[in-house]
Design an enzyme around this catalytic site. Structure first.
Site, mmCIF file in Angstrom:
data_model
loop_
_atom_site.group_PDB
_atom_site.id
_atom_site.type_symbol
_atom_site.label_atom_id
_atom_site.label_comp_id
_atom_site.label_asym_id
_atom_site.label_seq_id
_atom_site.Cartn_x
_atom_site.Cartn_y
_atom_site.Cartn_z
ATOM 1 N N CYS A 88 34.434 109.580 51.266
ATOM 2 C CA CYS A 88 33.812 108.496 52.031
ATOM 3 C C CYS A 88 32.796 107.700 51.229
ATOM 4 C CB CYS A 88 33.144 109.051 53.286
ATOM 5 S SG CYS A 88 34.343 109.668 54.490
ATOM 6 N N HIS A 89 32.037 108.386 50.363
ATOM 7 C CA HIS A 89 30.925 107.710 49.682
ATOM 8 C C HIS A 89 31.200 107.402 48.217
ATOM 9 C CE1 HIS A 89 28.227 108.142 53.085
ATOM 10 N NE2 HIS A 89 28.515 109.430 53.175
ATOM 11 N N CYS A 131 26.330 114.509 58.442
ATOM 12 C CA CYS A 131 27.633 114.128 57.885
ATOM 13 C C CYS A 131 28.575 115.324 57.865
ATOM 14 C CB CYS A 131 27.479 113.561 56.474
ATOM 15 S SG CYS A 131 27.265 111.762 56.487
ATOM 16 N N CYS A 197 -5.147 118.113 56.758
ATOM 17 C CA CYS A 197 -4.556 117.678 55.482
ATOM 18 C C CYS A 197 -5.567 116.803 54.744
ATOM 19 C CB CYS A 197 -3.291 116.847 55.705
ATOM 20 S SG CYS A 197 -2.119 117.492 56.900
ATOM 21 N N HIS A 201 -6.379 116.558 50.759
ATOM 22 C CA HIS A 201 -5.610 115.549 50.019
ATOM 23 C C HIS A 201 -6.159 114.132 50.091
ATOM 24 C CE1 HIS A 201 -2.675 118.424 48.802
ATOM 25 N NE2 HIS A 201 -2.416 118.801 50.042
ATOM 26 N N ARG A 238 6.912 122.895 51.655
ATOM 27 C CA ARG A 238 5.554 122.611 51.175
ATOM 28 C C ARG A 238 4.578 122.503 52.359
ATOM 29 N NH1 ARG A 238 2.340 123.027 46.638
ATOM 30 N NH2 ARG A 238 1.022 123.839 48.258
ATOM 31 N N CYS A 242 1.239 124.715 52.953
ATOM 32 C CA CYS A 242 -0.111 124.178 53.161
ATOM 33 C C CYS A 242 -0.655 124.618 54.515
ATOM 34 C CB CYS A 242 -0.128 122.662 53.003
ATOM 35 S SG CYS A 242 -0.126 122.148 51.256
HETATM 36 C C1 HEC Z 1 -6.942 123.880 51.658
HETATM 37 C C2 HEC Z 1 -6.452 122.698 51.019
HETATM 38 C C3 HEC Z 1 -5.148 122.099 51.510
HETATM 39 C C4 HEC Z 1 -4.852 121.628 52.767
HETATM 40 C C5 HEC Z 1 -5.715 121.640 54.002
HETATM 41 C C6 HEC Z 1 -3.526 121.060 52.670
HETATM 42 N N1 HEC Z 1 -3.033 121.186 51.411
HETATM 43 FE FE1 HEC Z 1 -1.360 120.360 50.674
HETATM 44 N N2 HEC Z 1 -1.702 121.185 48.853
HETATM 45 C C7 HEC Z 1 -2.791 121.960 48.530
HETATM 46 C C8 HEC Z 1 -2.680 122.416 47.150
HETATM 47 C C9 HEC Z 1 -3.675 123.307 46.419
HETATM 48 C C10 HEC Z 1 -1.475 121.870 46.670
HETATM 49 C C11 HEC Z 1 -0.884 122.032 45.253
HETATM 50 C C12 HEC Z 1 -1.611 121.105 44.287
HETATM 51 C C13 HEC Z 1 -1.567 119.680 44.742
HETATM 52 O O1 HEC Z 1 -0.541 119.001 44.585
HETATM 53 O O2 HEC Z 1 -2.572 119.236 45.358
HETATM 54 C C14 HEC Z 1 -0.905 121.080 47.745
HETATM 55 C C15 HEC Z 1 0.256 120.349 47.637
HETATM 56 C C16 HEC Z 1 0.773 119.535 48.632
HETATM 57 C C17 HEC Z 1 1.936 118.690 48.479
HETATM 58 C C18 HEC Z 1 2.790 118.548 47.237
HETATM 59 C C19 HEC Z 1 2.374 117.374 46.378
HETATM 60 C C20 HEC Z 1 3.241 117.188 45.173
HETATM 61 O O3 HEC Z 1 3.077 116.167 44.483
HETATM 62 O O4 HEC Z 1 4.096 118.019 44.893
HETATM 63 C C21 HEC Z 1 2.134 118.067 49.683
HETATM 64 C C22 HEC Z 1 3.246 117.102 50.032
HETATM 65 C C23 HEC Z 1 1.088 118.520 50.569
HETATM 66 N N3 HEC Z 1 0.283 119.410 49.904
HETATM 67 C C24 HEC Z 1 0.961 118.116 51.883
HETATM 68 C C25 HEC Z 1 -0.008 118.612 52.755
HETATM 69 C C26 HEC Z 1 -0.067 118.260 54.169
HETATM 70 C C27 HEC Z 1 0.856 117.316 54.872
HETATM 71 C C28 HEC Z 1 -1.125 118.949 54.681
HETATM 72 C C29 HEC Z 1 -1.575 119.029 56.144
HETATM 73 C C30 HEC Z 1 -0.623 119.668 57.025
HETATM 74 C C31 HEC Z 1 -1.735 119.696 53.600
HETATM 75 N N4 HEC Z 1 -1.015 119.484 52.459
HETATM 76 C C32 HEC Z 1 -2.879 120.474 53.718
HETATM 77 C C33 HEC Z 1 -3.858 122.236 49.353
HETATM 78 C C34 HEC Z 1 -3.983 121.848 50.674
HETATM 79 C C1 HEC Z 2 34.410 110.859 56.923
HETATM 80 C C2 HEC Z 2 33.456 110.110 56.150
HETATM 81 C C3 HEC Z 2 32.189 110.781 55.656
HETATM 82 C C4 HEC Z 2 32.057 111.968 54.986
HETATM 83 C C5 HEC Z 2 33.135 112.987 54.647
HETATM 84 C C6 HEC Z 2 30.671 112.083 54.637
HETATM 85 N N1 HEC Z 2 29.978 111.016 55.108
HETATM 86 FE FE1 HEC Z 2 28.011 110.610 54.774
HETATM 87 N N2 HEC Z 2 28.151 108.975 55.966
HETATM 88 C C7 HEC Z 2 29.296 108.532 56.586
HETATM 89 C C8 HEC Z 2 28.968 107.421 57.476
HETATM 90 C C9 HEC Z 2 29.933 106.651 58.353
HETATM 91 C C10 HEC Z 2 27.579 107.231 57.382
HETATM 92 C C11 HEC Z 2 26.705 106.233 58.148
HETATM 93 C C12 HEC Z 2 26.011 106.893 59.296
HETATM 94 C C13 HEC Z 2 26.992 107.316 60.355
HETATM 95 O O1 HEC Z 2 27.663 106.453 60.927
HETATM 96 O O2 HEC Z 2 27.108 108.522 60.587
HETATM 97 C C14 HEC Z 2 27.103 108.210 56.392
HETATM 98 C C15 HEC Z 2 25.790 108.298 55.961
HETATM 99 C C16 HEC Z 2 25.346 109.158 54.972
HETATM 100 C C17 HEC Z 2 24.023 109.148 54.417
HETATM 101 C C18 HEC Z 2 22.903 108.173 54.771
HETATM 102 C C19 HEC Z 2 23.127 106.842 54.052
HETATM 103 C C20 HEC Z 2 22.149 105.784 54.412
HETATM 104 O O3 HEC Z 2 22.088 104.769 53.693
HETATM 105 O O4 HEC Z 2 21.425 105.938 55.408
HETATM 106 C C21 HEC Z 2 23.962 110.180 53.508
HETATM 107 C C22 HEC Z 2 22.764 110.583 52.686
HETATM 108 C C23 HEC Z 2 25.255 110.821 53.499
HETATM 109 N N3 HEC Z 2 26.076 110.157 54.391
HETATM 110 C C24 HEC Z 2 25.592 111.912 52.730
HETATM 111 C C25 HEC Z 2 26.792 112.574 52.823
HETATM 112 C C26 HEC Z 2 27.090 113.817 52.132
HETATM 113 C C27 HEC Z 2 26.132 114.552 51.213
HETATM 114 C C28 HEC Z 2 28.360 114.167 52.487
HETATM 115 C C29 HEC Z 2 29.127 115.407 52.098
HETATM 116 C C30 HEC Z 2 28.477 116.671 52.437
HETATM 117 C C31 HEC Z 2 28.866 113.142 53.372
HETATM 118 N N4 HEC Z 2 27.890 112.204 53.564
HETATM 119 C C32 HEC Z 2 30.126 113.143 53.928
HETATM 120 C C33 HEC Z 2 30.557 109.016 56.393
HETATM 121 C C34 HEC Z 2 30.871 110.193 55.747
#
Ligand code: HEC
Ligand code: HEC
Length: 281
Positions: A88-89, A131, A197, A201, A238, A242
């Site tokens: 399909c894709h 899908c 969060c 962050h 993630r 957190c």
């Molecule tokens: C106590 C501190 C703390 C709180 C509260 C916290 N986080 Fe984190 N988070 C971290 C640490 C430490 C990491 C790893 C290092 C980094 O990327 O900041 C992390 C990493 C992440 C990452 C990955 C970033 C990357 O670039 O990979 C995401 C996304 C994230 N946090 C989302 C959230 C969200 C959404 C919330 C609230 C629900 C939240 N965090 C609350 C400490 C926290």
């Molecule tokens: C029979 C056809 C078909 C098959 C097989 C199929 N898809 Fe799709 N896919 C679609 C159609 C149609 C859409 C548009 C949304 C919808 O109508 O469901 C879509 C949408 C998507 C999207 C979102 C695209 C966007 O721009 O929003 C993703 C990601 C995706 N397919 C991944 C997959 C992956 C990974 C697989 C295999 C595991 C898969 N599809 C198998 C038909 C298919």
């Protein structure tokens, strides 16, 4: 350059919950991007040079074997429909998007998108599962399985370098209610440590906690290979991590709460380049 704040605030915030490392205020923050409203920067900026080097080279990126396995699944017919993703894709990097005209390029930059069926956000993981169920008539890969992580990586990497875009903060956008819900989540204190969060962050980004620089917690690097996990992980994993760190109840993978948070986080990181699959400590 991002201004490095004192670690004192963080020490107070974290209290007895987490032990703080050495009081280094030296930041390695680089590549800080300007943004219309505030500075946004990727977790790549606070990653160590070693971690960055792994991400920069696909042969060294430990996520890639999962993507390679998914590339085989991409071509494999599955389910009652006996159709492969490729049927399909086209190829994952086919700009025209195969027989359906739906390319993978751009998906990573524009998701979470609005799903008319659930009347809410759908992320890449759930879209792939849809899908599989709707179009392949197959049993979907489980959330956080190697297969779904690999396939998500394969899909998202077609958007590498593209800028994150979303209109979810506009009242006319169907994702607006989810954006509001996600925003409330982001600022709500929770858990035994009573932290939101925001406290880590937003208020304390770019300061050092336990030999680790806090990032802005952006989502543009996901899915990610976390060296600590020795495994790839989704954004929802993630979130769960957190939540656990502050001793608060994590939500389920693919839950409405996390989908709303993901929608809101995409908006906070709008303009950031898609990096997934990234590598993080
Ligand atoms: C106590 C501190 C703390 C709180 C509260 C916290 N986080 Fe984190 N988070 C971290 C640490 C430490 C990491 C790893 C290092 C980094 O990327 O900041 C992390 C990493 C992440 C990452 C990955 C970033 C990357 O670039 O990979 C995401 C996304 C994230 N946090 C989302 C959230 C969200 C959404 C919330 C609230 C629900 C939240 N965090 C609350 C400490 C926290
Ligand atoms: C029979 C056809 C078909 C098959 C097989 C199929 N898809 Fe799709 N896919 C679609 C159609 C149609 C859409 C548009 C949304 C919808 O109508 O469901 C879509 C949408 C998507 C999207 C979102 C695209 C966007 O721009 O929003 C993703 C990601 C995706 N397919 C991944 C997959 C992956 C990974 C697989 C295999 C595991 C898969 N599809 C198998 C038909 C298919």
């Amino acid at each position: 350059m991002h201004k490095v704040k004192s670690v004192t605030a963080m020490a107070v915030l974290l209290g007895a919950g987490l032990a703080l490392g050495a009081c280094t205020t030296e930041s390695t923050t680089k590549d800080v991007m300007k943004h219309p409203y505030k500075e946004v920067w990727s977790g790549y900026s606070t990653a160590t040079p070693e971690t960055r080097a792994m991400q920069d080279d696909d042969f060294a990126n430990p996520y890639m074997p999962y993507v390679d396995a998914a590339a085989e699944l991409w071509d494999t017919p599955a389910g009652e429909a006996k159709k492969s993703c490729a049927d399909c894709h086209g190829a994952p990097d086919d700009a025209k998007g195969g027989s359906m005209g739906i390319p993978m390029k751009g998906v990573g930059a524009k998701y979470p998108a609005y799903d008319p069926e659930s009347h809410g956000p759908i992320n890449v993981e759930l879209r792939i599962q849809k899908c599989q169920t709707d179009h392949q008539k197959a049993k979907p890969f489980k959330y956080e399985s190697d297969e779904l992580l690999g396939m998500t990586g394969l899909v998202v990497m077609q958007s590498r370098g593209m800028k994150r875009e979303t209109k979810a903060a506009e009242q006319s956008d169907p994702l607006y209610p989810a954006w509001l819900q996600g925003k409330a989540f982001y600022y709500q204190r929770r858990g035994q440590l009573d932290l939101a969060c925001k406290h880590c962050h937003e208020d304390n980004a770019a300061i050092l906690v336990r030999a680790e620089l806090l990032s802005q917690g952006q989502s543009n690097g996901f899915p990610t290979y976390r060296l600590k996990w020795q495994k790839p992980g989704s954004l929802h994993r993630r979130f769960r991590g957190c939540n656990n760190n502050i001793r608060s109840e994590p939500y389920a993978y693919g839950s409405d709460e996390y989908l709303a948070l993901e929608t809101y986080l995409a908006w906070r990181g709008r303009g950031l380049p898609i990096e997934g699959p990234s590598v993080r400590k």
